[in-house]
Design a protein around this motif. Structure first.
Motif, PDB file in Angstrom:
ATOM      1  N   LYS A  34      10.629   8.296  -0.871  1.00  0.00           N
ATOM      2  CA  LYS A  34      11.935   9.235  -1.395  1.00  0.00           C
ATOM      3  C   LYS A  34      11.130  10.201  -2.435  1.00  0.00           C
ATOM      4  CE  LYS A  34      16.384   9.861  -3.346  1.00  0.00           C
ATOM      5  NZ  LYS A  34      17.664   9.605  -4.059  1.00  0.00           N
ATOM      6  N   TYR A  35      10.268   9.696  -3.525  1.00  0.00           N
ATOM      7  CA  TYR A  35       9.715  10.468  -4.304  1.00  0.00           C
ATOM      8  C   TYR A  35       8.674  11.493  -3.661  1.00  0.00           C
ATOM      9  CZ  TYR A  35       6.053  11.427  -7.973  1.00  0.00           C
ATOM     10  OH  TYR A  35       5.201  11.877  -8.932  1.00  0.00           O
ATOM     11  N   LEU A  36       7.787  10.881  -2.659  1.00  0.00           N
ATOM     12  CA  LEU A  36       6.827  11.876  -1.869  1.00  0.00           C
ATOM     13  C   LEU A  36       7.790  12.773  -1.100  1.00  0.00           C
ATOM     14  CD1 LEU A  36       4.058   9.167  -1.300  1.00  0.00           C
ATOM     15  CD2 LEU A  36       4.035  11.120  -2.895  1.00  0.00           C
ATOM     16  N   ALA A  37       8.815  12.561  -0.700  1.00  0.00           N
ATOM     17  CA  ALA A  37       9.340  13.596   0.366  1.00  0.00           C
ATOM     18  C   ALA A  37       9.597  14.776  -0.521  1.00  0.00           C
ATOM     19  CB  ALA A  37      10.782  12.960   0.732  1.00  0.00           C
ATOM     20  N   ASP A  38       9.604  14.886  -1.844  1.00  0.00           N
ATOM     21  CA  ASP A  38       9.748  16.339  -2.559  1.00  0.00           C
ATOM     22  C   ASP A  38       8.547  17.120  -2.410  1.00  0.00           C
ATOM     23  OD1 ASP A  38      10.100  18.133  -4.500  1.00  0.00           O
ATOM     24  OD2 ASP A  38      11.153  16.650  -5.970  1.00  0.00           O
ATOM     25  N   PRO A  39       8.935  18.389  -1.963  1.00  0.00           N
ATOM     26  CA  PRO A  39       7.602  19.108  -1.916  1.00  0.00           C
ATOM     27  C   PRO A  39       6.907  19.193  -3.212  1.00  0.00           C
ATOM     28  CG  PRO A  39       9.553  20.124  -0.659  1.00  0.00           C
ATOM     29  CD  PRO A  39       9.974  18.894  -1.614  1.00  0.00           C
ATOM     30  N   ASP A  40       7.467  19.476  -4.394  1.00  0.00           N
ATOM     31  CA  ASP A  40       6.861  19.691  -5.778  1.00  0.00           C
ATOM     32  C   ASP A  40       6.100  18.319  -5.946  1.00  0.00           C
ATOM     33  OD1 ASP A  40       8.066  21.990  -6.038  1.00  0.00           O
ATOM     34  OD2 ASP A  40       9.810  21.367  -7.070  1.00  0.00           O
ATOM     35  N   ASN A  41       6.653  17.275  -5.807  1.00  0.00           N
ATOM     36  CA  ASN A  41       5.733  16.053  -6.062  1.00  0.00           C
ATOM     37  C   ASN A  41       4.628  15.950  -5.020  1.00  0.00           C
ATOM     38  OD1 ASN A  41       7.462  14.996  -8.000  1.00  0.00           O
ATOM     39  ND2 ASN A  41       8.700  13.849  -6.365  1.00  0.00           N
ATOM     40  N   LEU A  42       4.737  16.266  -3.626  1.00  0.00           N
ATOM     41  CA  LEU A  42       3.352  16.471  -2.791  1.00  0.00           C
ATOM     42  C   LEU A  42       2.432  17.260  -3.477  1.00  0.00           C
ATOM     43  CD1 LEU A  42       5.033  15.986   0.604  1.00  0.00           C
ATOM     44  CD2 LEU A  42       3.461  14.451  -0.403  1.00  0.00           C
ATOM     45  N   ARG A  43       2.925  18.476  -3.747  1.00  0.00           N
ATOM     46  CA  ARG A  43       1.973  19.471  -4.537  1.00  0.00           C
ATOM     47  C   ARG A  43       1.081  18.924  -5.705  1.00  0.00           C
ATOM     48  NH1 ARG A  43       6.427  22.608  -3.931  1.00  0.00           N
ATOM     49  NH2 ARG A  43       6.395  24.323  -2.421  1.00  0.00           N
ATOM     50  N   LEU A  44       1.827  17.910  -6.443  1.00  0.00           N
ATOM     51  CA  LEU A  44       1.204  17.365  -7.423  1.00  0.00           C
ATOM     52  C   LEU A  44       0.154  16.433  -7.082  1.00  0.00           C
ATOM     53  CD1 LEU A  44       1.119  16.585 -10.586  1.00  0.00           C
ATOM     54  CD2 LEU A  44       2.936  14.960 -10.054  1.00  0.00           C
ATOM     55  N   TRP A  45       0.506  15.596  -5.865  1.00  0.00           N
ATOM     56  CA  TRP A  45      -0.338  14.728  -5.503  1.00  0.00           C
ATOM     57  C   TRP A  45      -1.703  15.394  -4.870  1.00  0.00           C
ATOM     58  CZ3 TRP A  45      -0.932   9.455  -5.852  1.00  0.00           C
ATOM     59  CH2 TRP A  45       0.354   8.906  -6.530  1.00  0.00           C
ATOM     60  N   LEU A  46      -1.613  16.569  -4.069  1.00  0.00           N
ATOM     61  CA  LEU A  46      -2.649  17.415  -3.658  1.00  0.00           C
ATOM     62  C   LEU A  46      -3.577  17.722  -4.677  1.00  0.00           C
ATOM     63  CD1 LEU A  46      -0.867  19.768  -0.860  1.00  0.00           C
ATOM     64  CD2 LEU A  46      -2.738  17.993  -0.416  1.00  0.00           C
ATOM     65  N   GLU A  87      -6.111  24.142   1.870  1.00  0.00           N
ATOM     66  CA  GLU A  87      -7.383  24.401   0.961  1.00  0.00           C
ATOM     67  C   GLU A  87      -7.732  23.207   0.482  1.00  0.00           C
ATOM     68  OE1 GLU A  87      -7.804  26.486  -3.444  1.00  0.00           O
ATOM     69  OE2 GLU A  87      -6.270  27.114  -2.184  1.00  0.00           O
ATOM     70  N   CYS A  88      -6.918  22.267   0.085  1.00  0.00           N
ATOM     71  CA  CYS A  88      -7.193  20.752  -0.620  1.00  0.00           C
ATOM     72  C   CYS A  88      -8.057  20.133   0.535  1.00  0.00           C
ATOM     73  CB  CYS A  88      -5.869  20.405  -1.034  1.00  0.00           C
ATOM     74  SG  CYS A  88      -6.226  18.654  -1.474  1.00  0.00           S
ATOM     75  N   THR A  89      -7.167  20.080   1.627  1.00  0.00           N
ATOM     76  CA  THR A  89      -8.182  18.973   2.715  1.00  0.00           C
ATOM     77  C   THR A  89      -9.501  19.686   2.696  1.00  0.00           C
ATOM     78  OG1 THR A  89      -6.999  20.140   4.508  1.00  0.00           O
ATOM     79  CG2 THR A  89      -5.951  18.059   3.641  1.00  0.00           C
ATOM     80  N   THR A  90      -9.683  20.953   2.904  1.00  0.00           N
ATOM     81  CA  THR A  90     -10.990  21.605   3.140  1.00  0.00           C
ATOM     82  C   THR A  90     -11.754  21.215   2.185  1.00  0.00           C
ATOM     83  OG1 THR A  90      -9.974  23.181   4.582  1.00  0.00           O
ATOM     84  CG2 THR A  90     -12.192  23.799   3.738  1.00  0.00           C
ATOM     85  N   THR A  91     -11.366  21.411   0.993  1.00  0.00           N
ATOM     86  CA  THR A  91     -12.185  21.029  -0.309  1.00  0.00           C
ATOM     87  C   THR A  91     -12.732  19.476  -0.467  1.00  0.00           C
ATOM     88  OG1 THR A  91     -10.940  22.822  -1.626  1.00  0.00           O
ATOM     89  CG2 THR A  91     -12.156  21.102  -2.908  1.00  0.00           C
ATOM     90  N   GLY A 116       2.597  16.663  17.728  1.00  0.00           N
ATOM     91  CA  GLY A 116       2.557  18.270  17.546  1.00  0.00           C
ATOM     92  C   GLY A 116       3.679  18.650  16.464  1.00  0.00           C
ATOM     93  N   GLN A 117       4.176  17.624  15.852  1.00  0.00           N
ATOM     94  CA  GLN A 117       5.327  18.057  14.976  1.00  0.00           C
ATOM     95  C   GLN A 117       4.839  18.471  13.619  1.00  0.00           C
ATOM     96  OE1 GLN A 117       8.738  15.309  14.805  1.00  0.00           O
ATOM     97  NE2 GLN A 117       7.815  14.189  16.508  1.00  0.00           N
ATOM     98  N   CYS A 118       3.571  18.582  13.360  1.00  0.00           N
ATOM     99  CA  CYS A 118       2.867  18.883  12.198  1.00  0.00           C
ATOM    100  C   CYS A 118       1.857  20.062  12.359  1.00  0.00           C
ATOM    101  CB  CYS A 118       2.385  17.887  11.389  1.00  0.00           C
ATOM    102  SG  CYS A 118       3.216  16.469  10.907  1.00  0.00           S
ATOM    103  N   LYS A 119       2.144  21.087  13.217  1.00  0.00           N
ATOM    104  CA  LYS A 119       1.492  22.157  13.708  1.00  0.00           C
ATOM    105  C   LYS A 119       1.004  22.892  12.706  1.00  0.00           C
ATOM    106  CE  LYS A 119       2.683  22.205  18.539  1.00  0.00           C
ATOM    107  NZ  LYS A 119       3.119  22.906  19.748  1.00  0.00           N
ATOM    108  N   GLU A 120       1.772  23.234  11.606  1.00  0.00           N
ATOM    109  CA  GLU A 120       1.529  24.077  10.551  1.00  0.00           C
ATOM    110  C   GLU A 120       0.298  24.008   9.756  1.00  0.00           C
ATOM    111  OE1 GLU A 120       4.236  21.807  10.263  1.00  0.00           O
ATOM    112  OE2 GLU A 120       5.674  23.177  11.199  1.00  0.00           O
ATOM    113  N   ALA A 121      -0.291  22.757   9.802  1.00  0.00           N
ATOM    114  CA  ALA A 121      -1.487  22.225   9.247  1.00  0.00           C
ATOM    115  C   ALA A 121      -2.765  22.712  10.149  1.00  0.00           C
ATOM    116  CB  ALA A 121      -1.589  20.644   9.146  1.00  0.00           C
TER     117      ALA A 121
END
Length: 121
Positions: A34-46, A87-91, A116-121
């Motif tokens: 649930k914590y990781l589902a928050d986009p702000d928390n995912l940005r932090l982890w990235l 950018e993060c994954t490329t780095t 294909g549900q994550c095509k944005e990446a």
């Protein structure tokens, strides 16, 4: 989860590392997901994952956490939709560190496995 997340910002390097690693180990727990589902928390982890030159141990734990949590389709969609994701994954893939590269490749593989549900990446 909140107390451990707070420890990720400690001035003490070992406390920061322990907090990040402990949270990573909580990935299957519903509260952590649930914590990781928050986009702000995912940005932090990235951001933690991308900081491998300054704090390798935290970056290793953060990238592992992202790889493991991406099995959850909602987290995967959110992660793939973040502006900083590519950018993060490329780095990390260009870091030359096999441990980090392996974690990112597992993350990418998991995103691909979501049919294909994550095509944005």
């Amino acid at each position: 989860v909140a107390a451990l997340a707070y420890s990720m910002f400690s001035d003490h390097e070992m406390v920061r590392r322990a907090g990040t690693e402990a949270l990573c180990n909580l990935v299957p727990h519903p509260a952590m997901m649930k914590y990781l589902a928050d986009p702000d928390n995912l940005r932090l982890w990235l951001a933690f994952a991308a900081d491998y030159e300054e704090n390798f141990e935290c970056a290793r734990a953060a990238s592992g956490c992202l790889a493991m949590s991406s099995g959850n389709i909602e987290i995967a969609k959110t992660l793939a939709g973040l502006k900083s994701f590519k950018e993060c994954t490329t780095t990390l893939l260009q870091s030359g560190n096999l441990e980090l590269m392996h974690r990112v490749l597992v993350l990418i593989q998991t995103l691909i496995e979501h049919d294909g549900q994550c095509k944005e990446a």
